[in-house]
Design an enzyme around this catalytic site. Structure first.
Site, PDB file in Angstrom:
ATOM      1  N   THR B 154      32.815 -63.717  55.137  1.00 33.06           N
ATOM      2  CA  THR B 154      33.571 -65.078  55.209  1.00 33.06           C
ATOM      3  C   THR B 154      34.759 -64.100  55.254  1.00 33.06           C
ATOM      4  OG1 THR B 154      33.239 -64.794  52.120  1.00 33.06           O
ATOM      5  CG2 THR B 154      31.551 -65.867  53.858  1.00 33.06           C
ATOM      6  N   LYS B 180      28.370 -58.420  52.240  1.00 27.32           N
ATOM      7  CA  LYS B 180      29.400 -58.699  52.332  1.00 27.32           C
ATOM      8  C   LYS B 180      30.021 -59.228  50.792  1.00 27.32           C
ATOM      9  CE  LYS B 180      30.692 -62.600  51.946  1.00 27.32           C
ATOM     10  NZ  LYS B 180      30.860 -64.052  51.003  1.00 27.32           N
ATOM     11  N   THR B 191      24.634 -59.264  41.797  1.00 29.84           N
ATOM     12  CA  THR B 191      25.387 -58.855  43.193  1.00 29.84           C
ATOM     13  C   THR B 191      25.100 -59.670  43.545  1.00 29.84           C
ATOM     14  OG1 THR B 191      25.423 -56.840  44.381  1.00 29.84           O
ATOM     15  CG2 THR B 191      23.312 -57.394  43.662  1.00 29.84           C
ATOM     16  N   GLU B 277      39.665 -59.865  48.261  1.00 30.60           N
ATOM     17  CA  GLU B 277      40.312 -60.778  48.523  1.00 30.60           C
ATOM     18  C   GLU B 277      41.558 -60.487  48.988  1.00 30.60           C
ATOM     19  OE1 GLU B 277      38.146 -65.122  49.108  1.00 30.60           O
ATOM     20  OE2 GLU B 277      39.002 -64.756  47.495  1.00 30.60           O
ATOM     21  N   ASN B 403      43.326 -67.972  48.485  1.00 29.24           N
ATOM     22  CA  ASN B 403      42.486 -69.149  47.774  1.00 29.24           C
ATOM     23  C   ASN B 403      43.109 -69.980  47.838  1.00 29.24           C
ATOM     24  OD1 ASN B 403      40.217 -67.849  47.393  1.00 29.24           O
ATOM     25  ND2 ASN B 403      41.307 -65.955  46.281  1.00 29.24           N
TER      26      ASN B 403
END
Lengths: 408, 408
Positions: B154, B180, B191, B277, B403
């Site tokens: 993603t 991922k 997880t 991120e 975000n």
């Protein structure tokens, strides 16, 4: 209860304050403050639960627990005097000694507060010179309280004060306070630097109990970044000069006092949350109809601390999945099919989630609601009668900017 | 143990994979993957502890716990199929049914995974068309594993794979995997999306135990943003095609299997943390000489989750007070006067704190160490023999950027 729009630590009778430039770390701004009471005060306090406690925290705990009374507070901004070992504690003694001599009060009646970078030693000569200027400049005016509130700021963008009055047996009693706090804000059974003064006559036991209970619903319900500081301190000083009959039991007078204290504490706590580092909005999370108060608190704090929810508020994005997700990992059991979720602000209120999935809401309207400077996320758990409210702020570029080069 | 530099889910014997463009949400990129085993597999899994569980998590739990075997996994990126109610679960059934018919295996042998935005419904026709393409394109080549790993990304910036071999009784056994994960990463007894395949012959009981134990030291020790996702899933499939004598007790063979599984899991977990991120660095926190393993874990996770420590890593600023502060509020008792703190990376190692205060270290050298793409903060608690390691990443402007407008 009458709310004083302008007041702070000098609002209550017999309290004076001052703020001054001591040149500790910042240039061209006030960085030291003093609060002084004409009469000896009963003192109550709550302090950081961090294992690493700043030197002034250790100093104040000793005084609140063992001194007969307190009568002054000396605060510096710029250096936190934390992670400074024995040398740091020795500077507390020196600072208190200097203030005590000038104010003609015992050394163990001088409380201290420090805030700023961790690990640097205080420039003690500058601190002592600052204490001298402060002692000479004490005033009872509202303006003096404001100067003190300005002097304790670090990354704060505005100074923070609140004051309120109420009547007890024909006497006007006042509670006022100031605080600072913008980053490393996640108080835990304790608080940031917050100083509350009152002229109420109240027993030490009840003062302590009122403070201990109230922090649970105020300072302990805010979070800027989940980091519990080494310096968190709330000090409440009561000098009894209002002339009311001393509050010694939990009757109507105690209730009124608690209500006033709560107003001041909650107002100061929300001001800290809304002025969180880099914040563009106060982010309020209300959880209603939870099974217990404790669960309502855990759920609301989980959302208010969620980086993803905070970033969504910054982006004015009604990405409710993140808010629901944060409720889900809080550690409290609930039925996701029953919960209902809303966003609200001065611009309106919108339901976004019901029956386990998205409502058919307007993204445009939701985004408008989220663009306000005060945004509320409301979760109706549909499980019981308990509720709680937590406060934080959004997560912005500026939070990162401020903290990637805070020391430089 | 021999580490395969290139392998992933197709490294072990009898496993095929494929990745394809289904056009679910992204344009011009693969967004669906399939893993298929020629032989029925024993399956073990761990899943999110979030109260709000995505539909495929509910689906997979049922299969891992009650199906006789599993033989395929279908994954989509773009939409998480979480917060989607009964409709979302019905789409799981449809997806599994489609795959089962094409692969000629039972419906309850098809595992599922979804990742992406919460609250949107899957475009089921596109998913079904995707399953058809995937079933037709299955291959055992390394490249097919890579295509599957790319298809499940993603906000990930790189695909993540690992594979390793070891010998059991003259037979070569392989464990390989892909995962991922980049945001909403704070696995808790569970997880992210991670898929591990092995040709080891091992009993279901031991496979489950090995997986359950290993996640505690791998996936559960990483955090990007403290947010535990609704979709966290680790699936381990063992098809027994290596031909080794089935591992049914905790002897040397089991130990070797666990070691290989740990290598793959830890490698994948670290890859997720380092690709958090907006991350510019993998942030490793090692705690040594703690009293107990549990305390070492709590301490290391507290630092790796601290926004202020993460921002300091981003700023290459050896502002150790924040790291010490995060140890201090972890909830573990220790003596701040005894702890010693260090930063290390490929550029060197520096001690920054000792005897309760700063060492006389060079800020320039510390900043150089902190400028590396992999940075370690080491805390020597001086209390016992236990140690732990946690992994995260720095907090950058880009985390906020990603975000604040993830959905747009």
């Amino acid at each position: 209860m009458n709310i004083l729009k302008e007041g702070g630590v000098t609002a209550a009778k017999g309290f004076k304050a001052a703020g001054t430039e001591a040149g500790i770390k910042y240039k061209n701004r006030k960085d030291m403050a003093m609060i002084y009471s004409e009469a000896p005060c009963k003192a109550a306090g709550t302090f950081t639960t961090n294992v690493v406690k700043a030197a002034p925290v250790l100093w104040d705990k000793e005084i609140v627990e063992h001194s007969d009374f307190a009568q002054a507070v000396v605060v510096n901004a710029g250096i936190a005097n934390a992670g400074t070992g024995k040398e740091g504690y020795a500077y507390c003694e020196k600072t208190a000694k200097k203030a005590a001599a000038l104010l003609k009060i015992p050394e163990n009646a001088v409380l201290l507060g420090s805030t700023g970078v961790i690990g640097m030693q205080l420039p003690i000569e500058k601190i002592e010179a600052g204490v001298e200027k402060l002692a000479g400049g004490l005033q009872a005016a509202t303006e003096a309280g404001t100067q003190a509130a300005e002097a304790i700021m670090t990354t704060d963008t505005v100074s923070k004060q609140a004051a309120v009055t109420f009547e007890v047996g024909g006497k006007t009693v006042t509670v006022g306070g100031m605080c600072k706090g913008s980053g490393m804000i996640h108080p835990n059974m304790c608080t940031m630097l917050s100083f509350v003064t009152t002229d109420a006559a109240i027993s030490k036991e009840l003062l302590e109990e009122a403070v201990k209970e109230d922090v649970k619903d105020t300072y302990n319900m805010i979070s800027v970044d989940g980091d519990t500081s080494t310096n968190d301190t709330l000090l409440v000083l009561a000098n009894g000069l209002a002339g009311n009959e001393e509050i010694v039991e939990k009757g109507e007078d105690y209730r009124k006092f608690c209500e006033a204290l709560h107003y001041v504490n909650e107002t100061l706590a929300k001001k800290m949350a809304g002025d969180g580092e880099g914040a563009t909005a106060l982010f309020e999370v209300k959880v209603i109809h939870a099974k217990t108060k404790e669960e309502a608190k855990i759920l609301s704090k989980s959302v208010v601390c969620s980086s993803l929810s905070k970033a969504a508020v910054f982006g004015h994005d009604a990405n409710w999945g993140r808010f629901l997700c944060a409720l889900g990992y809080a550690g409290v059991d609930f039925d996701p099919e029953k919960v209902e979720l809303f966003f609200e602000s001065r611009s309106g209120r919108i339901q976004i989630y019901k029956d386990g999935t998205s409502t058919d809401y307007s993204e445009e309207e939701a985004s408008k609601i989220l663009s306000d400077p005060e945004v509320t996320f409301l979760a109706d758990m549909k499980m019981g009668e308990a509720s709680a409210c937590a406060w934080g702020c959004d997560l912005s570029y500026d939070y990162v900017k401020i903290n990637a080069d805070y020391r430089s």
